[in-house]
Design an enzyme around this catalytic site. Structure first.
Site, PDB file in Angstrom:
ATOM      1  N   GLU A 173     -79.027 -87.382 -52.198  1.00 54.51           N
ATOM      2  CA  GLU A 173     -79.700 -87.188 -50.897  1.00 54.51           C
ATOM      3  C   GLU A 173     -81.078 -87.856 -50.913  1.00 54.51           C
ATOM      4  O   GLU A 173     -81.458 -88.544 -49.971  1.00 54.51           O
ATOM      5  CB  GLU A 173     -79.854 -85.685 -50.587  1.00 54.51           C
ATOM      6  CG  GLU A 173     -78.563 -84.956 -50.275  1.00 54.51           C
ATOM      7  CD  GLU A 173     -78.109 -85.083 -48.805  1.00 54.51           C
ATOM      8  OE1 GLU A 173     -78.951 -85.289 -47.916  1.00 54.51           O
ATOM      9  OE2 GLU A 173     -76.887 -84.968 -48.591  1.00 54.51           O
TER      10      GLU A 173
ATOM     11  N   ASP B   6     -69.325 -83.473 -43.678  1.00 47.08           N
ATOM     12  CA  ASP B   6     -69.799 -83.135 -45.023  1.00 47.08           C
ATOM     13  C   ASP B   6     -71.014 -82.218 -44.857  1.00 47.08           C
ATOM     14  O   ASP B   6     -71.543 -82.043 -43.753  1.00 47.08           O
ATOM     15  CB  ASP B   6     -70.183 -84.405 -45.803  1.00 47.08           C
ATOM     16  CG  ASP B   6     -70.604 -84.108 -47.247  1.00 47.08           C
ATOM     17  OD1 ASP B   6     -70.017 -83.222 -47.878  1.00 47.08           O
ATOM     18  OD2 ASP B   6     -71.551 -84.770 -47.741  1.00 47.08           O
ATOM     19  N   SER B   7     -71.481 -81.686 -45.975  1.00 47.85           N
ATOM     20  CA  SER B   7     -72.709 -80.887 -45.947  1.00 47.85           C
ATOM     21  C   SER B   7     -73.931 -81.774 -45.745  1.00 47.85           C
ATOM     22  O   SER B   7     -74.971 -81.302 -45.304  1.00 47.85           O
ATOM     23  CB  SER B   7     -72.859 -80.146 -47.274  1.00 47.85           C
ATOM     24  OG  SER B   7     -72.872 -81.095 -48.334  1.00 47.85           O
TER      25      SER B   7
ATOM     26  N   TYR C 217     -73.515 -77.115 -50.262  1.00 49.78           N
ATOM     27  CA  TYR C 217     -72.309 -76.285 -50.322  1.00 49.78           C
ATOM     28  C   TYR C 217     -71.973 -75.888 -51.763  1.00 49.78           C
ATOM     29  O   TYR C 217     -71.391 -74.840 -52.005  1.00 49.78           O
ATOM     30  CB  TYR C 217     -71.117 -77.048 -49.745  1.00 49.78           C
ATOM     31  CG  TYR C 217     -71.031 -77.077 -48.237  1.00 49.78           C
ATOM     32  CD1 TYR C 217     -71.990 -76.471 -47.428  1.00 49.78           C
ATOM     33  CD2 TYR C 217     -69.959 -77.714 -47.613  1.00 49.78           C
ATOM     34  CE1 TYR C 217     -71.888 -76.506 -46.037  1.00 49.78           C
ATOM     35  CE2 TYR C 217     -69.844 -77.755 -46.236  1.00 49.78           C
ATOM     36  CZ  TYR C 217     -70.797 -77.153 -45.443  1.00 49.78           C
ATOM     37  OH  TYR C 217     -70.685 -77.181 -44.083  1.00 49.78           O
ATOM     38  N   GLY C 218     -72.309 -76.766 -52.698  1.00 51.04           N
ATOM     39  CA  GLY C 218     -71.803 -76.609 -54.060  1.00 51.04           C
ATOM     40  C   GLY C 218     -72.314 -75.392 -54.802  1.00 51.04           C
ATOM     41  O   GLY C 218     -71.749 -74.988 -55.809  1.00 51.04           O
TER      42      GLY C 218
ATOM     43  N   CYS D 169     -65.670 -83.949 -47.985  1.00 50.70           N
ATOM     44  CA  CYS D 169     -66.391 -83.059 -48.892  1.00 50.70           C
ATOM     45  C   CYS D 169     -65.368 -82.364 -49.779  1.00 50.70           C
ATOM     46  O   CYS D 169     -64.485 -81.661 -49.268  1.00 50.70           O
ATOM     47  CB  CYS D 169     -67.159 -82.023 -48.067  1.00 50.70           C
ATOM     48  SG  CYS D 169     -67.954 -80.748 -49.059  1.00 50.70           S
ATOM     49  N   ASN D 170     -65.471 -82.565 -51.070  1.00 49.92           N
ATOM     50  CA  ASN D 170     -64.532 -81.923 -52.001  1.00 49.92           C
ATOM     51  C   ASN D 170     -64.707 -80.406 -52.016  1.00 49.92           C
ATOM     52  O   ASN D 170     -63.733 -79.673 -52.167  1.00 49.92           O
ATOM     53  CB  ASN D 170     -64.765 -82.438 -53.426  1.00 49.92           C
ATOM     54  CG  ASN D 170     -64.337 -83.875 -53.623  1.00 49.92           C
ATOM     55  OD1 ASN D 170     -63.247 -84.145 -54.087  1.00 49.92           O
ATOM     56  ND2 ASN D 170     -65.199 -84.806 -53.266  1.00 49.92           N
ATOM     57  N   THR D 171     -65.939 -79.950 -51.904  1.00 48.02           N
ATOM     58  CA  THR D 171     -66.180 -78.506 -51.986  1.00 48.02           C
ATOM     59  C   THR D 171     -65.491 -77.799 -50.824  1.00 48.02           C
ATOM     60  O   THR D 171     -64.723 -76.847 -51.021  1.00 48.02           O
ATOM     61  CB  THR D 171     -67.701 -78.222 -51.967  1.00 48.02           C
ATOM     62  OG1 THR D 171     -68.338 -79.044 -52.943  1.00 48.02           O
ATOM     63  CG2 THR D 171     -67.990 -76.770 -52.253  1.00 48.02           C
TER      64      THR D 171
ATOM     65  N   CYS E  69     -67.205 -85.228 -56.017  1.00 46.02           N
ATOM     66  CA  CYS E  69     -68.136 -84.821 -54.962  1.00 46.02           C
ATOM     67  C   CYS E  69     -68.438 -86.102 -54.223  1.00 46.02           C
ATOM     68  O   CYS E  69     -68.732 -87.137 -54.856  1.00 46.02           O
ATOM     69  CB  CYS E  69     -69.412 -84.232 -55.550  1.00 46.02           C
ATOM     70  SG  CYS E  69     -70.729 -84.044 -54.323  1.00 46.02           S
ATOM     71  N   THR E  70     -68.363 -86.063 -52.900  1.00 44.19           N
ATOM     72  CA  THR E  70     -68.492 -87.312 -52.145  1.00 44.19           C
ATOM     73  C   THR E  70     -69.903 -87.897 -52.216  1.00 44.19           C
ATOM     74  O   THR E  70     -70.100 -89.071 -51.882  1.00 44.19           O
ATOM     75  CB  THR E  70     -68.068 -87.108 -50.681  1.00 44.19           C
ATOM     76  OG1 THR E  70     -68.823 -86.006 -50.125  1.00 44.19           O
ATOM     77  CG2 THR E  70     -66.585 -86.810 -50.593  1.00 44.19           C
ATOM     78  N   HIS E  71     -70.871 -87.112 -52.649  1.00 46.51           N
ATOM     79  CA  HIS E  71     -72.210 -87.675 -52.859  1.00 46.51           C
ATOM     80  C   HIS E  71     -72.237 -88.665 -54.033  1.00 46.51           C
ATOM     81  O   HIS E  71     -73.100 -89.546 -54.079  1.00 46.51           O
ATOM     82  CB  HIS E  71     -73.224 -86.570 -53.150  1.00 46.51           C
ATOM     83  CG  HIS E  71     -73.709 -85.838 -51.928  1.00 46.51           C
ATOM     84  ND1 HIS E  71     -72.936 -84.943 -51.222  1.00 46.51           N
ATOM     85  CD2 HIS E  71     -74.907 -85.879 -51.285  1.00 46.51           C
ATOM     86  CE1 HIS E  71     -73.632 -84.463 -50.210  1.00 46.51           C
ATOM     87  NE2 HIS E  71     -74.837 -85.017 -50.226  1.00 46.51           N
TER      88      HIS E  71
HETATM   89  N1  DGL Z   1     -70.471 -83.712 -50.795  1.00 48.00           N
HETATM   90  C1  DGL Z   1     -69.944 -82.445 -51.118  1.00 48.00           C
HETATM   91  C2  DGL Z   1     -68.714 -82.515 -51.970  1.00 48.00           C
HETATM   92  O1  DGL Z   1     -67.983 -83.474 -51.920  1.00 48.00           O
HETATM   93  C3  DGL Z   1     -70.826 -81.261 -51.396  1.00 48.00           C
HETATM   94  C4  DGL Z   1     -72.250 -81.411 -51.836  1.00 48.00           C
HETATM   95  C5  DGL Z   1     -73.012 -80.119 -51.666  1.00 48.00           C
HETATM   96  O2  DGL Z   1     -73.332 -79.783 -50.521  1.00 48.00           O
HETATM   97  O3  DGL Z   1     -73.222 -79.402 -52.657  1.00 48.00           O
HETATM   98  O4  DGL Z   1     -68.409 -81.606 -52.696  1.00 48.00           O
END
Ligand code: DGL
Length: 270
Positions: free
Chosen positions: A158, A16-17, A48-49, A80-82, A194-196
């Site tokens: 985060e 992931d990011s 990443y987003g 990570c979805n992105t 988003c996995t966060h």
């Molecule tokens: N956790 C990531 C996702 O699932 C991206 C979060 C990020 O870096 O913006 O999209």
């Protein structure tokens, strides 16, 4: 055992990011307790987003190539979805091991929604992807699929995992981005795309003006890892989990207690 069977201590790589992939790691560890784990967080590329498709396609497959060469995982999980909705095909083309992606759980949300209004809460990059259009058209054709991207909620998650204070208004603001759209008042399901975001699901639930069901893909990904692993043995005494960062910075030590809670007791830089 087939010639190409992985070494028994070959890990599963989660990528992931940042810390978001921990929400994918958690159900995977629960299902596969002897799985050796390397968790890679691209903190040098975070977030990443807010990046473009071109930037992510240039960065992520090459980085995964380095990680696979270095850690020799049996399976790579793009937690990570992105990265998954933008670069999964390019990542698969770059790697010679099975790759599991994380994409928004629109299908189960559409199956379960009574009101036929679903929210998709992700990053800005994810919610604009044609991949999401396709999921909505295939599985939610009779639903209104609302989308909202929140970089602030990523930063909030985060901060929470670092044990730092975060603006308590952020979860409510992120949900308002869905509720305030036409049809939002009838929304009954929110896909955490988003996995966060599953990491702060309690805060989202507490901030919601009315009960909502939150869905994510973690349990399905755990089953997918088990399926792809097939009969390959897991070590009886797996090595302690490793967290790998792409840049040394102060967040590494701030995150150590949270990472240890997921079995990641070794912290290194790629
Ligand atoms: N956790 C990531 C996702 O699932 C991206 C979060 C990020 O870096 O913006 O999209």
């Amino acid at each position: 055992m087939a010639d190409n069977a992985p070494a028994p201590d070959a890990p599963v790589l989660f990528f992931d990011s940042g810390v978001g992939g921990l929400s994918i790691l958690k159900p995977a560890r629960a299902l596969l307790p002897n799985m050796p784990v390397v968790y890679a967080a691209d903190n040098a590329g975070f977030p990443y987003g807010t990046k473009s498709e071109a930037e992510l396609t240039a960065r992520v497959p090459a980085l995964l190539g380095r990680l696979v060469e270095r850690y020799r995982p049996r399976i790579a999980v793009i937690a990570c979805n992105t990265a998954s909705t933008i670069a999964l095909a390019a990542i698969r083309a770059a790697l010679d091991i099975p790759v599991v992606g994380t994409v928004p759980a629109i299908k189960p949300a559409a199956l379960a929604s009574k009101s036929r209004v679903i929210g998709v809460l992700g990053t800005d990059a994810t919610v604009r992807q044609p991949y999401v259009d396709r999921l909505a058209a295939e599985h939610g054709a009779d639903c209104t699929v609302l989308r909202h991207g929140s970089a602030a909620l990523v930063a909030y998650a985060e901060a929470r995992l670092r044990g730092e204070p975060a603006d308590p208004a952020i979860p409510a603001d992120a949900l308002a981005g869905l509720f305030d759209q036409p049809g939002g008042e009838r929304m009954d399901m929110v896909v955490l795309a988003c996995t966060h975001f599953p990491l702060v699901e309690d805060e989202l639930a507490a901030a919601s003006p009315r009960p909502l069901a939150f869905l994510d893909g973690g349990a399905g990904i755990a089953r997918r890892i088990a399926y792809l692993n097939g009969d390959a043995p897991w070590p009886s005494d797996p090595p302690s989990g490793q967290a790998i960062f792409t840049r040394r910075d102060e967040s590494m030590s701030a995150l150590a207690p949270a990472l240890a809670g997921y079995g990641l007791t070794q912290i290194n830089v790629l």
